[in-house]
Design a protein around this motif. Structure first.
Motif, PDB file in Angstrom:
ATOM      1  N   LEU A  64       0.839  -1.197   0.000  1.00  0.00           N
ATOM      2  CA  LEU A  64       0.000   0.000   0.000  1.00  0.00           C
ATOM      3  C   LEU A  64       0.872   1.244   0.000  1.00  0.00           C
ATOM      4  N   SER A  98       0.077   3.774   5.212  1.00  0.00           N
ATOM      5  CA  SER A  98      -0.979   2.813   5.516  1.00  0.00           C
ATOM      6  C   SER A  98      -0.605   1.971   6.732  1.00  0.00           C
ATOM      7  N   VAL A 118      -8.348   0.573  -1.870  1.00  0.00           N
ATOM      8  CA  VAL A 118      -7.060   0.933  -1.258  1.00  0.00           C
ATOM      9  C   VAL A 118      -6.160   1.573  -2.317  1.00  0.00           C
ATOM     10  N   VAL A 153      -2.636   1.498  -3.876  1.00  0.00           N
ATOM     11  CA  VAL A 153      -1.539   0.526  -3.986  1.00  0.00           C
ATOM     12  C   VAL A 153      -0.356   1.147  -4.731  1.00  0.00           C
TER      13      VAL A 153
END
Ligand SMILES: [Zn+2]
Length: 227
Positions: free
Chosen positions: A188, A192, A214, A216
């Protein structure tokens, strides 16, 4: 004993030379304060002050005992000289060995340096083996071409499987994306809570395995695990 401008200086653990030379209190023999006198005094009084003077030994010890001692001393001296020569040879061999290590491993000044460098090389070789093991699976043709280029044709042998070692290749998301909906490992974006996790790209967005969107930075194919 060392000399400086004709001055003879006795070593610290031997006799301190008197100004007018030495005189034996037992027999009255005198030894002038010059190189020859020093040598004669050393023979008469012995190498160190705890020796019995020559004149005393000659009066108190039978000739056969003195001859026996002289012979044993000559043998001890011969043995010592041989051991000294062997030690010199060993030192020369060690110096040659170190020299060859130094030429093989640049910058190694001692055998310790050479050993450290060797350990480092071994670690790098292990990593390289792991990379080669992975290439053998993912790009066998490229590996064969590389091996042939380095070793020549006919020298290719498959690598043994390296148990417990897997290579992970992290791909930046800007560079390439995995197949849609395929579960992969994801790194991530910085900040994070779970920097490395599992997730997938749904064709539009990155999601973690719980379906949450999320951000990435990198992804990698799932590890195969130890078989
Ligand atoms: Zn004497």
């Amino acid at each position: 004993m060392s000399t400086a401008e004709g001055t003879i200086v006795a070593e610290a653990d031997t006799y301190t030379p008197p100004p007018n030379g030495w005189c034996c209190f037992h027999c009255g023999e005198t030894f002038p304060f010059n190189r020859g006198g020093y040598r004669a005094a050393r023979v008469h009084f012995g190498a160190t002050p705890d020796w019995a003077p020559d004149c005393i030994e000659r009066r108190t010890k039978p000739d056969n005992v003195l001859l026996d001692e002289a012979r044993r001393s000559r043998i001890a001296s011969t043995d010592f000289m041989r051991e000294r020569d062997e030690a010199i040879t060993e030192a020369e061999v060690a110096a040659c060995t170190l020299q060859s290590w130094q030429s093989a491993i640049k910058g190694a000044k001692t055998s310790h340096d050479a050993r450290c460098a060797y350990d480092s090389l071994e670690g790098r070789a292990l990593a390289a083996e792991a990379v080669l093991g992975e290439l053998q699976i993912s790009a066998p043709d490229a590996l064969l071409a590389a091996r042939t280029a380095i070793c020549g044709p006919g020298t290719y042998f498959p690598l043994p499987q390296l148990k417990g070692i897997e290579v992970i290749v992290w791909t930046p998301v800007e560079q390439e994306l995995p197949d849609s909906d395929l579960t992969v490992m994801i790194t991530l974006a910085p900040g994070s809570d779970e920097p490395t996790w599992l997730g997938y790209h749904d064709g539009e967005k990155w999601r973690d395995v719980d379906g949450m969107v999320v951000e990435v930075a990198y992804w990698a194919n799932m590890v195969k695990g130890a078989a």
